[in-house]
Scaffold this motif. Structure first.
Motif, PDB file in Angstrom:
ATOM      1  N   ALA A   9       0.839  -1.194   0.000  1.00 25.15           N
ATOM      2  CA  ALA A   9       0.000   0.000   0.000  1.00 25.15           C
ATOM      3  C   ALA A   9       0.878   1.250   0.000  1.00 25.15           C
ATOM      4  CB  ALA A   9      -0.923  -0.002   1.216  1.00 25.15           C
ATOM      5  N   VAL A  10       0.254   2.399  -0.172  1.00 27.49           N
ATOM      6  CA  VAL A  10       0.961   3.680  -0.125  1.00 27.49           C
ATOM      7  C   VAL A  10       0.329   4.540   0.954  1.00 27.49           C
ATOM      8  CG1 VAL A  10       1.573   3.573  -2.569  1.00 27.49           C
ATOM      9  CG2 VAL A  10      -0.549   4.701  -1.887  1.00 27.49           C
ATOM     10  N   THR A  11       1.014   5.592   1.348  1.00 30.58           N
ATOM     11  CA  THR A  11       0.479   6.503   2.364  1.00 30.58           C
ATOM     12  C   THR A  11      -0.768   7.202   1.830  1.00 30.58           C
ATOM     13  OG1 THR A  11       2.673   6.881   3.279  1.00 30.58           O
ATOM     14  CG2 THR A  11       0.974   8.491   3.821  1.00 30.58           C
ATOM     15  N   ARG A  12      -1.823   7.162   2.607  1.00 30.05           N
ATOM     16  CA  ARG A  12      -3.073   7.797   2.201  1.00 30.05           C
ATOM     17  C   ARG A  12      -3.115   9.233   2.700  1.00 30.05           C
ATOM     18  NH1 ARG A  12      -8.371   5.527   4.985  1.00 30.05           N
ATOM     19  NH2 ARG A  12      -7.208   6.374   6.752  1.00 30.05           N
ATOM     20  N   THR A  13      -3.334  10.156   1.799  1.00 34.68           N
ATOM     21  CA  THR A  13      -3.441  11.564   2.190  1.00 34.68           C
ATOM     22  C   THR A  13      -4.791  12.114   1.730  1.00 34.68           C
ATOM     23  OG1 THR A  13      -2.349  12.268   0.142  1.00 34.68           O
ATOM     24  CG2 THR A  13      -0.954  11.960   2.098  1.00 34.68           C
ATOM     25  N   PHE A  14      -5.137  13.286   2.263  1.00 31.28           N
ATOM     26  CA  PHE A  14      -6.375  13.957   1.902  1.00 31.28           C
ATOM     27  C   PHE A  14      -6.026  15.382   1.446  1.00 31.28           C
ATOM     28  CE2 PHE A  14      -7.363  10.867   5.237  1.00 31.28           C
ATOM     29  CZ  PHE A  14      -8.343  10.110   4.595  1.00 31.28           C
ATOM     30  N   PRO A  15      -6.909  16.011   0.682  1.00 34.75           N
ATOM     31  CA  PRO A  15      -6.625  17.364   0.193  1.00 34.75           C
ATOM     32  C   PRO A  15      -6.762  18.422   1.292  1.00 34.75           C
ATOM     33  CG  PRO A  15      -8.813  16.679  -0.522  1.00 34.75           C
ATOM     34  CD  PRO A  15      -8.190  15.475   0.139  1.00 34.75           C
ATOM     35  N   ILE A  16      -5.897  18.319   2.294  1.00 32.62           N
ATOM     36  CA  ILE A  16      -5.906  19.274   3.403  1.00 32.62           C
ATOM     37  C   ILE A  16      -4.815  20.310   3.134  1.00 32.62           C
ATOM     38  CG2 ILE A  16      -5.569  19.555   5.885  1.00 32.62           C
ATOM     39  CD1 ILE A  16      -6.442  16.630   6.203  1.00 32.62           C
ATOM     40  N   ALA A  51      -1.971   8.756   8.958  1.00 28.77           N
ATOM     41  CA  ALA A  51      -3.423   8.537   8.921  1.00 28.77           C
ATOM     42  C   ALA A  51      -3.821   7.442   7.947  1.00 28.77           C
ATOM     43  CB  ALA A  51      -4.134   9.844   8.589  1.00 28.77           C
ATOM     44  N   GLY A  52      -3.124   6.319   7.991  1.00 31.66           N
ATOM     45  CA  GLY A  52      -3.568   5.149   7.259  1.00 31.66           C
ATOM     46  C   GLY A  52      -2.929   4.975   5.899  1.00 31.66           C
ATOM     47  N   GLY A  74      -3.533   5.190  14.603  1.00 32.84           N
ATOM     48  CA  GLY A  74      -3.354   3.756  14.432  1.00 32.84           C
ATOM     49  C   GLY A  74      -2.035   3.310  15.049  1.00 32.84           C
ATOM     50  N   PHE A  75      -1.606   2.084  14.719  1.00 31.95           N
ATOM     51  CA  PHE A  75      -0.406   1.537  15.336  1.00 31.95           C
ATOM     52  C   PHE A  75       0.823   2.386  15.057  1.00 31.95           C
ATOM     53  CE2 PHE A  75      -1.888  -2.344  17.182  1.00 31.95           C
ATOM     54  CZ  PHE A  75      -0.835  -2.757  17.980  1.00 31.95           C
ATOM     55  N   SER A  76       1.078   2.712  13.788  1.00 29.08           N
ATOM     56  CA  SER A  76       2.293   3.458  13.468  1.00 29.08           C
ATOM     57  C   SER A  76       2.257   4.845  14.089  1.00 29.08           C
ATOM     58  CB  SER A  76       2.481   3.554  11.954  1.00 29.08           C
ATOM     59  OG  SER A  76       1.402   4.237  11.346  1.00 29.08           O
ATOM     60  N   GLY A  77       1.083   5.469  14.136  1.00 25.76           N
ATOM     61  CA  GLY A  77       0.984   6.794  14.732  1.00 25.76           C
ATOM     62  C   GLY A  77       1.215   6.779  16.228  1.00 25.76           C
ATOM     63  N   VAL A  78       0.570   5.850  16.936  1.00 32.08           N
ATOM     64  CA  VAL A  78       0.705   5.783  18.390  1.00 32.08           C
ATOM     65  C   VAL A  78       2.125   5.375  18.787  1.00 32.08           C
ATOM     66  CG1 VAL A  78      -0.056   4.553  20.453  1.00 32.08           C
ATOM     67  CG2 VAL A  78      -1.740   5.380  18.805  1.00 32.08           C
ATOM     68  N   GLU A  79       2.686   4.381  18.090  1.00 34.44           N
ATOM     69  CA  GLU A  79       4.042   3.948  18.420  1.00 34.44           C
ATOM     70  C   GLU A  79       5.059   5.044  18.123  1.00 34.44           C
ATOM     71  OE1 GLU A  79       4.456  -0.783  18.345  1.00 34.44           O
ATOM     72  OE2 GLU A  79       4.470   0.121  16.355  1.00 34.44           O
ATOM     73  N   GLY A  80       4.933   5.693  16.955  1.00 40.00           N
ATOM     74  CA  GLY A  80       5.846   6.786  16.630  1.00 40.00           C
ATOM     75  C   GLY A  80       5.712   7.940  17.601  1.00 40.00           C
ATOM     76  N   PHE A  81       4.473   8.244  17.975  1.00 39.09           N
ATOM     77  CA  PHE A  81       4.223   9.339  18.923  1.00 39.09           C
ATOM     78  C   PHE A  81       4.837   9.019  20.278  1.00 39.09           C
ATOM     79  CE2 PHE A  81       1.534  11.425  22.131  1.00 39.09           C
ATOM     80  CZ  PHE A  81       1.547  12.730  21.673  1.00 39.09           C
ATOM     81  N   GLY A  82       4.589   7.803  20.784  1.00 38.69           N
ATOM     82  CA  GLY A  82       5.118   7.425  22.091  1.00 38.69           C
ATOM     83  C   GLY A  82       6.634   7.407  22.125  1.00 38.69           C
ATOM     84  N   GLU A  83       7.264   6.912  21.058  1.00 42.69           N
ATOM     85  CA  GLU A  83       8.728   6.833  21.020  1.00 42.69           C
ATOM     86  C   GLU A  83       9.363   8.216  20.932  1.00 42.69           C
ATOM     87  OE1 GLU A  83      10.958   4.522  21.336  1.00 42.69           O
ATOM     88  OE2 GLU A  83       9.717   2.734  21.463  1.00 42.69           O
ATOM     89  N   THR A  84       8.822   9.099  20.103  1.00 42.82           N
ATOM     90  CA  THR A  84       9.414  10.434  19.990  1.00 42.82           C
ATOM     91  C   THR A  84       9.162  11.259  21.253  1.00 42.82           C
ATOM     92  OG1 THR A  84       7.442  11.145  18.751  1.00 42.82           O
ATOM     93  CG2 THR A  84       9.393  10.557  17.481  1.00 42.82           C
TER      94      THR A  84
END
Length: 454
Positions: free
Chosen positions: A110-117, A262-263, A168-178
């Motif tokens: 898969a690829v990183t999903r982005t939105f037009p923000i 974000a997924g 999600g997992f990558s966000g929470v783990e990355g957030f907690g580690e940093t």
């Protein structure tokens, strides 16, 4: 001799080729892997790369070191045309060309999903690849160096504000580690205090870590908030222009580091540039035995696994369920896929893929984590040890296991390395300045403020 073409060298692609090498004689088939990167990224270690707990190169498995009998093509596949059994290959140098095959294995991922923000593409960093995790770490360390010479105020606050979008997992783990890294850095920066730090986790749903049940998810929120984190639930990012974040809840703040987790989204090659059957979400339609097709009809000589494949989850009590796109499934699907290809080549029937979850485990920073298997929940230090133990066993090859263990052992005695190598991302800056090319130097200095350039 048959040519087995593997599109993608990630988890599923690497393990498929690796196992095929072991199970097929040299004269039975030629194995070809096409991927633009010369390595497989072990993504569960990216949060620890971002925190400096693991060297970046140790989270990457070089394909040429371990796929001895496989022909490796470092390029992108832009189209899969199964009717003619060809793919269109786009190398970094040279013209596109067509490559034929007898059997295709689609593991493009898969690829990183982005939105037009507004402002996201220009200011955010993803966390799907090694270079992104390295950039997050170096950017945080550089922010500490710059903030330490500033007086208290908005400029210092902006430098020490970090925002992760996606719970999600990558966000929470990355957030907690940093967050763990930033807290530990305060010992080396007497000019700064804990009050100067501002870490924000933004999640559009009303909970984080959807892979665990409700109460463990609430425990994670409380654990992060006790460490000073700001958790924004039921909040969507509306704008990130100029590093100024605006949330749907009305809250606004400036952030020097914005990480987008974000997924995942459908791989555009699979979703739009193939004649293989795909789902409405852009995933390859796969049978339980990992052959492409539907339960009623098989597409001959086509297989798929991993994040870009809609694999039926036979272990789920829910009818029609699809396996979760994670490393646990990708690795095991690849092993079954390789066995099934070998079986069909030998005139035998392929077997269905069935895997009962081993549970989920996540790190929340140095010394704390969470594990859940069915109704069993373990939190804190023991869960963190289980996380490290599981992943050091799961990362492929003994060479990488030993390297990671040595890095962890050295950190026990000497702590984390806090050297920022942000300058290596602009290697010509010093040279351009010393040779008098001030226009080039100024342009690269300006790039420093653009997170997207990382």
């Amino acid at each position: 001799m048959r040519r087995i073409l593997v599109v993608g060298g990630g988890y599923a692609g690497f393990y498929t080729a690796w196992k095929l090498e072991k199970k097929l004689r040299r004269d039975e088939a030629e194995i070809v892997v096409i991927d633009p990167r010369p390595y497989m990224t072990y993504q569960p270690f990216l949060p620890e790369v971002a925190a400096g707990s693991i060297e970046a190169r140790h989270a990457a498995i070089p394909l040429r070191s371990h796929l001895k009998r496989t022909r490796l093509i470092h390029a992108s596949v832009t189209r899969i045309h199964h009717a003619s059994k060809t793919v269109t290959v786009l190398p970094k140098d040279g013209e596109p060309f067509e490559l034929g095959y007898d059997i295709v294995v689609v593991t493009a991922g898969a690829v990183t999903r982005t939105f037009p923000i507004p402002g996201v593409i220009e200011n955010a960093i993803g966390m799907k690849h090694v270079e992104e995790a390295v950039a997050i770490r170096d950017r945080l360390l550089d922010a500490f160096d710059r903030a330490a010479v500033l007086p208290p105020g908005p400029d210092r606050s902006r430098l020490l504000t970090v925002a992760f979008v996606g719970g999600g997992f990558s966000g929470v783990e990355g957030f907690g580690e940093t967050l763990s890294l930033a807290t530990a850095l305060l010992k080396s920066y007497p000019e700064l205090t804990f009050a100067d730090l501002s870490f924000h986790l933004i999640e559009a749903r009303n909970r984080i870590l959807p892979e665990v049940t409700d109460e463990p998810g609430r425990w994670v929120v409380r654990a992060l908030e006790r460490r000073g984190a700001h958790i924004h639930l039921d909040a969507q990012l509306v704008s990130a222009e100029g590093g100024h974040l605006v949330l749907s809840t009305g809250q606004e703040f400036d952030a020097h580091t914005i990480v987008w987790t974000a997924g995942n989204g459908a791989n555009p090659v699979v979703a739009n540039h193939t004649d293989l059957p795909v789902t409405a979400r852009g995933s390859v339609m796969v049978r339980a035995d990992l052959r492409v097709g539907t339960p009623e009809a098989v597409v001959p000589d086509a297989w798929a696994a991993g994040d870009d494949a809609a694999v039926p989850d036979l272990a789920s009590p829910i009818e029609g369920a699809i396996t979760v796109p994670n490393a646990q499934h990708a690795v095991r699907q690849a092993k079954r896929l390789a066995k099934n290809i070998v079986a069909t080549l030998h005139g035998e029937q392929p077997k269905d893929y069935v895997h009962h979850s081993l549970g989920v485990v996540a790190t929340l920073g140095l010394g704390t984590g969470i594990f859940q298997w069915r109704g069993i929940v373990i939190t804190g230090f023991l869960a963190w040890v289980m996380h490290r133990g599981y992943h050091v066993l799961a990362i492929p090859t003994w060479e990488r296991k030993v390297r990671v263990l040595l890095i962890w052992a050295s950190a026990v005695f000497f702590g984390q390395d806090i050297v920022s190598l942000l300058s290596v991302q602009h290697p010509r800056r010093a040279f351009a300045g010393e040779t008098g090319d001030l226009e080039v130097a100024d342009r690269e200095v300006a790039d420093r403020e653009r997170v997207g350039s990382f």
